[in-house]
Design a protein around this motif. Structure first.
Motif, PDB file in Angstrom:
ATOM      1  N   ALA A 393       5.494  -4.324  -3.186  1.00 18.37           N
ATOM      2  CA  ALA A 393       6.169  -4.010  -4.443  1.00 18.37           C
ATOM      3  C   ALA A 393       6.171  -2.510  -4.702  1.00 18.37           C
ATOM      4  CB  ALA A 393       5.485  -4.743  -5.601  1.00 18.37           C
ATOM      5  N   ASP A 394       5.078  -1.841  -4.363  1.00 17.03           N
ATOM      6  CA  ASP A 394       4.994  -0.399  -4.571  1.00 17.03           C
ATOM      7  C   ASP A 394       5.970   0.344  -3.666  1.00 17.03           C
ATOM      8  OD1 ASP A 394       3.010  -0.884  -6.405  1.00 17.03           O
ATOM      9  OD2 ASP A 394       1.383  -0.538  -4.981  1.00 17.03           O
ATOM     10  N   ILE A 395       6.026  -0.061  -2.395  1.00 14.19           N
ATOM     11  CA  ILE A 395       6.960   0.582  -1.462  1.00 14.19           C
ATOM     12  C   ILE A 395       8.393   0.434  -1.952  1.00 14.19           C
ATOM     13  CG2 ILE A 395       7.868   0.503   0.886  1.00 14.19           C
ATOM     14  CD1 ILE A 395       5.137   1.729   0.757  1.00 14.19           C
ATOM     15  N   ALA A 396       8.693  -0.718  -2.554  1.00 15.80           N
ATOM     16  CA  ALA A 396      10.047  -0.972  -3.045  1.00 15.80           C
ATOM     17  C   ALA A 396      10.396  -0.117  -4.261  1.00 15.80           C
ATOM     18  CB  ALA A 396      10.207  -2.451  -3.394  1.00 15.80           C
ATOM     19  N   LEU A 397       9.399   0.473  -4.919  1.00 11.39           N
ATOM     20  CA  LEU A 397       9.698   1.357  -6.051  1.00 11.39           C
ATOM     21  C   LEU A 397      10.504   2.568  -5.619  1.00 11.39           C
ATOM     22  CD1 LEU A 397       6.368   1.537  -8.125  1.00 11.39           C
ATOM     23  CD2 LEU A 397       8.574   0.605  -8.887  1.00 11.39           C
ATOM     24  N   CYS A 401      10.177   5.359   1.117  1.00 11.55           N
ATOM     25  CA  CYS A 401       8.915   6.088   0.983  1.00 11.55           C
ATOM     26  C   CYS A 401       7.839   5.455   1.852  1.00 11.55           C
ATOM     27  CB  CYS A 401       8.465   6.125  -0.471  1.00 11.55           C
ATOM     28  SG  CYS A 401       7.727   4.569  -1.058  1.00 11.55           S
ATOM     29  N   ARG A 402       6.729   6.151   1.985  1.00 10.57           N
ATOM     30  CA  ARG A 402       5.515   5.619   2.582  1.00 10.57           C
ATOM     31  C   ARG A 402       4.425   5.673   1.525  1.00 10.57           C
ATOM     32  NH1 ARG A 402       5.076   5.876   8.126  1.00 10.57           N
ATOM     33  NH2 ARG A 402       3.259   4.550   7.780  1.00 10.57           N
ATOM     34  N   SER A 403       3.300   5.041   1.829  1.00  7.85           N
ATOM     35  CA  SER A 403       2.192   5.018   0.873  1.00  7.85           C
ATOM     36  C   SER A 403       0.908   5.470   1.538  1.00  7.85           C
ATOM     37  CB  SER A 403       1.996   3.605   0.305  1.00  7.85           C
ATOM     38  OG  SER A 403       0.807   3.540  -0.463  1.00  7.85           O
ATOM     39  N   HIS A 429      -0.387  15.935 -10.634  1.00  6.06           N
ATOM     40  CA  HIS A 429       0.261  16.309  -9.372  1.00  6.06           C
ATOM     41  C   HIS A 429       1.710  15.831  -9.293  1.00  6.06           C
ATOM     42  CE1 HIS A 429      -3.837  17.215  -8.043  1.00  6.06           C
ATOM     43  NE2 HIS A 429      -3.312  17.849  -7.013  1.00  6.06           N
ATOM     44  N   GLY A 430       2.190  15.165 -10.332  1.00  3.94           N
ATOM     45  CA  GLY A 430       3.573  14.708 -10.348  1.00  3.94           C
ATOM     46  C   GLY A 430       3.871  13.611  -9.349  1.00  3.94           C
ATOM     47  N   LEU A 431       2.893  12.762  -9.089  1.00  2.00           N
ATOM     48  CA  LEU A 431       3.053  11.710  -8.094  1.00  2.00           C
ATOM     49  C   LEU A 431       3.261  10.355  -8.748  1.00  2.00           C
ATOM     50  CD1 LEU A 431       0.124  12.729  -5.702  1.00  2.00           C
ATOM     51  CD2 LEU A 431       2.567  13.182  -5.351  1.00  2.00           C
ATOM     52  N   VAL A 432       3.819   9.424  -7.977  1.00  2.00           N
ATOM     53  CA  VAL A 432       3.859   8.019  -8.370  1.00  2.00           C
ATOM     54  C   VAL A 432       2.719   7.336  -7.614  1.00  2.00           C
ATOM     55  CG1 VAL A 432       5.178   5.876  -8.373  1.00  2.00           C
ATOM     56  CG2 VAL A 432       6.343   8.061  -8.734  1.00  2.00           C
ATOM     57  N   HIS A 445      -8.135   0.821  -5.885  1.00  2.00           N
ATOM     58  CA  HIS A 445      -7.211   1.420  -4.922  1.00  2.00           C
ATOM     59  C   HIS A 445      -6.104   2.174  -5.657  1.00  2.00           C
ATOM     60  CE1 HIS A 445      -8.596  -1.719  -1.938  1.00  2.00           C
ATOM     61  NE2 HIS A 445      -8.824  -2.334  -3.081  1.00  2.00           N
ATOM     62  N   THR A 446      -5.595   3.209  -5.000  1.00  2.00           N
ATOM     63  CA  THR A 446      -4.349   3.829  -5.446  1.00  2.00           C
ATOM     64  C   THR A 446      -3.377   3.816  -4.270  1.00  2.00           C
ATOM     65  OG1 THR A 446      -5.157   6.038  -4.866  1.00  2.00           O
ATOM     66  CG2 THR A 446      -5.434   5.310  -7.150  1.00  2.00           C
ATOM     67  N   MET A 447      -2.117   3.550  -4.566  1.00  2.00           N
ATOM     68  CA  MET A 447      -1.050   3.622  -3.582  1.00  2.00           C
ATOM     69  C   MET A 447      -0.219   4.853  -3.919  1.00  2.00           C
ATOM     70  SD  MET A 447      -2.242   0.492  -3.410  1.00  2.00           S
ATOM     71  CE  MET A 447      -1.612  -0.537  -4.706  1.00  2.00           C
TER      72      MET A 447
END
Length: 527
Positions: A393-397, A401-403, A429-432, A445-447
């Motif tokens: 689900a995260d990759i599909a955001l 992208c990679r994680s 850091h402006g990251l998702v 965990h963080t992705m």
């Protein structure tokens, strides 16, 4: 350079360019089932963007006398159909599911027994060739990458039997090709289950190799609490049983604890060819619930207070607001996009009722919302399936992208501060970076999502991940709770254990693997 490069005139490395939609080899090799989720993940993951380079061993192996001799020796053990130096096969066996650039082995072998694994190791030791164990390739820290080339030993394709089930003793003996779901399907009819659940349908022996845990660890423990014995092949071909041949007691004070030594060793000390693991009785009553909170702090405070009240929770999973958005979109859910706890209660009907009342009161004290219940099996399955698909689900955001998926574990009392600080660091850091956690045991965990074509964004992800790990160590925790070290956390491991601790680990490896052949370049840096 070591291993086959000493025997062969290595062909020039070439870049392999898969199309973004090619379902890569996990399916061809028979390791992953080609369901729509696997195919979608592989397409999104796109090995093209990971810049994995093939070592093109086929030409070298086929065109030199030394290469032919090596291949013939391996084929004499496992048969010609179980030895491959084809570019597609070696590529698939050099890259796991993490962001670290993989390196392909020179040859992949598919043994069918412990004795064959032993003979393979003897040949590799004779020729001074690195040995890389391979299970299902679902790791995240580059643990299967053949950093020096060598022979990859795939122990899951042909060694896929449940050898023994001891219902009355609550244990089973499995080969490396048995995954946790396969084991559970087999023992469910006997009212038993294997509770260690890292999310991916990983092999049980692979879970032993990485010291895995998962969503049920808060109640049932990790692999380290659920493994009774291991059969291991050492680099020189010796076969040992870490608790004694056929031994499966619940406790023992006999000699050194070799089982714990190999648990989490990530293939650097030997190849696990079977594992004796604990089974548990399926609980009489099971109920699951989802509850939302205004902030992550509220959710984590609820977890800490619940544990302080000695409620025997089976699962306590945190999903932050970013993760909830991803799960809603990917799994067709409609939960509010706020931090949530996914909870599960096990016991008798009266025990479950008492547990739920206590946790509901605690959640209310922390501004929790209404509990949404899942009591029927199909409802619970839908709930936990959405949780287990969090990575996809995260990759599909962010298509393409990679994680950088990382984890830490801290004492539960330190959890609220670290979770809050990490979320602030991700935003700074402006990251998702969606966040999930087995927060009942202090593990989260963080992705961290990044564009594979943007080195600066990847650098920021590494910076956040390293700061998160160093903060965990400073709080009395560890740089990894269940993913393992692999290549990705070697520096952090040295910071956690110090020079003397790492030196002891090196001495242990030197005693068991004096030629440094077993999965080299992993866990700790070379001398």
């Amino acid at each position: 350079m070591r291993g086959l490069p000493q025997l062969l005139s290595r062909a020039k490395r070439v870049r392999v360019g898969f199309s973004a939609s090619e379902p890569v080899l996990a399916i061809q090799a028979g390791i992953l089932q080609p369901d729509k989720f696997t195919q979608k993940f592989v397409q999104i993951r796109g090995l093209k963007s990971s810049k994995v380079r093939s070592q093109a061993p086929l030409t070298a192996v086929d065109n030199t006398d030394s290469g032919k001799q090596l291949k013939q020796e391996l084929e004499a053990i496992v048969g010609p159909g179980n030895v491959s130096s084809g570019e597609s096969v070696v590529l698939q066996h050099g890259q796991d599911e993490g962001p670290h650039q993989g390196k392909s082995p020179d040859i992949v072998v598919f043994p069918s027994s412990t004795e064959e694994v032993s003979e393979i190791c003897k040949i590799c030791t004779k020729h001074n060739i690195p040995i890389i164990p391979y299970g299902t390739g679902t790791g995240l820290e580059g643990g299967i990458s053949a950093v020096d080339g060598g022979v990859c030993v795939n122990v899951s394709k042909n060694m896929n039997k449940i050898l023994q089930i001891h219902q009355e003793d609550f244990s089973a003996v499995v080969q490396p090709g048995i995954s946790r779901e396969m084991l559970n399907q087999e023992v469910r009819a006997d009212g038993l289950w294997f509770p260690v659940d890292p999310g991916a349908d990983a092999s049980v022996c692979g879970m032993c190799a990485t010291g895995a845990s998962g969503t049920n660890a808060v109640r049932y423990g990790t692999m380290k609490e659920n493994c009774l014995n291991l059969e291991v092949v050492l680099a020189d071909g010796r076969i040992i049983h870490t608790a004694g041949i056929g031994s499966r007691p619940k406790k023992s004070s006999a000699g050194y604890n070799l089982t714990s030594l190999f648990l989490g060793s990530e293939g650097t000390l030997g190849i696990i060819t079977s594992a004796t693991v604990c089974l548990h009785a399926i609980p009489e009553s099971v109920a699951a619930a989802v509850v939302g909170f205004p902030t992550v702090q509220n959710a984590v405070d609820t977890v800490v207070m619940t544990l302080q009240c000695s409620v025997p929770m089976a699962r306590m999973e945190l999903l932050d607001e970013v993760q909830m958005k991803a799960c809603n979109e990917y799994s067709g859910l409609s939960y509010p996009e706020t931090p949530h706890l996914f909870l599960e209660f096990h016991g008798s009907e009266s025990e479950v009722e008492s547990q739920t009342e206590t946790v509901r009161d605690i959640a209310a004290d922390n501004d929790g919302g209404e509990f949404q219940w899942a009591v029927q099996q199909e409802d619970r399955t839908k709930l936990w399936t959405a949780r287990h698909r969090a990575y996809y689900a995260d990759i599909a955001l962010r298509p393409g992208c990679r994680s950088l998926t990382t984890d830490v574990c801290v004492p539960v009392s330190a959890l609220p501060d670290l979770v809050t600080a990490t979320k602030a660091d991700i935003a700074e850091h402006g990251l998702v970076g969606p966040m999930v956690g087995h927060v009942g045991d202090g593990n989260f965990h963080t992705m961290l999502l990044f564009d594979p074509a943007d080195p600066e964004e990847f650098r920021k992800c590494k910076e956040v991940a390293n700061k998160m790990a160093r903060s965990a160590i400073a709080l009395g925790g560890t740089c990894t709770g269940e993913h393992g070290v692999g290549q990705g956390k070697m520096v952090l491991l040295e910071e956690q254990f110090g020079k003397d601790g790492i030196d002891v680990m090196r001495q242990i490896k030197g005693a068991l693997d004096p030629q440094q052949l077993m999965n080299p370049g992993k866990v700790f840096s070379r001398n």
